[in-house]
Scaffold this motif. Sequence first.
Motif, short mmCIF file in Angstrom:
data_model
loop_
_atom_site.label_atom_id
_atom_site.label_comp_id
_atom_site.label_asym_id
_atom_site.label_seq_id
_atom_site.Cartn_x
_atom_site.Cartn_y
_atom_site.Cartn_z
N HIS A 88 0.81 -1.21 0.00
CA HIS A 88 0.00 0.00 0.00
C HIS A 88 0.85 1.27 0.00
N SER A 125 0.41 3.90 -2.90
CA SER A 125 0.18 5.32 -2.63
C SER A 125 1.13 6.21 -3.42
N TYR A 148 -0.08 7.87 2.59
CA TYR A 148 -0.47 6.54 3.09
C TYR A 148 -0.85 6.59 4.57
N ALA A 161 -4.16 8.30 5.10
CA ALA A 161 -5.31 7.49 4.68
C ALA A 161 -5.63 6.41 5.70
N VAL A 162 -4.61 5.85 6.34
CA VAL A 162 -4.82 4.77 7.30
C VAL A 162 -5.21 5.29 8.67
N LEU A 196 -8.15 2.29 -0.09
CA LEU A 196 -6.98 3.16 0.01
C LEU A 196 -6.83 4.00 -1.26
#
Length: 292
Positions: free
Chosen positions: A18, A22, A87, A90-91, A114
């Motif tokens: 991820h 990203s 990243y 977003a998490v 994501l």
Amino acid sequence: MNYRHDYHAGNFADVFKHIVLSRLIEYLKRKEKAFRVIDTHAGAGRYLLAPKDQRDTRGNPPEWVGGIGKLAGWKPQGEAAGLLAPYLGAVFGNGANQKALSEYPAEYPGSPLLAMELMRRQDRLTACELHPEAAGKLKTLFAGNYQARILTLDGWLVPGAHLPPKEKRGLLLIDPPFEDAADFGRMAEAALRAAKRWQGGSLAFWYPLKHPGPVARFKQMLRESGISDLVYLELEICKRETPPVLHGCGMILRHAPYVLEGEMAAILPQLAARLEAAKGQGRWRYERLTAE
């Protein structure tokens, strides 16, 4: 299909994949023109992580503890801080999810969610999932979202039948469960079909590092395929063991952004040190596979 996305969600392999995803999306966003992300093995899109004190039948904690759990509260240094911001944002969002990772079950986004978090209004997502339960959750997650097209479809059919997208720009992500060693051969065939049908598209193929033989043969198939401009990057978090365990993972990329090698050189040393199972075991590499 026996693979459980929810069991593996948020593990070190997800984190690595991820982060690369990203950076690829951030590069696509440098141009105003719309692009499409196509995820062939999308899963359910979002996962509730098990409590960190929960143990499986072998006494092991949830896999996310050794993955995204190690990034809670992490402050990357130097250039990596800015590169990882999309990243991590977003998490973890406003920090509530970061706090939850240490206190109670939290959520982790799958690749399609994501991607959507990072995309702009003009960009589009196609997410394919064959498993009925996961496909149902994926459709519910994106219900009413005009940017997303959800297909209950065998992802291996995408390179031969759903390329190129009308946007012409974009990224194809193939991330199969690898329940069968034959997935390496399927992926090599998919790469060849995708490269022929979508010559200008960016391609990303994730693979596990567990059995060295299939990985070596996979790379050799790609070298002999005639597909130009392939690179691979890999992350290892522990030593190779007998019997084999998942000690790392990698991604094959076609048309990788020219800045990506430098970005990975900034990110991966810190990430390897953060995720390694024991001090000094984290390793990474970025190498060219075929000529441009």
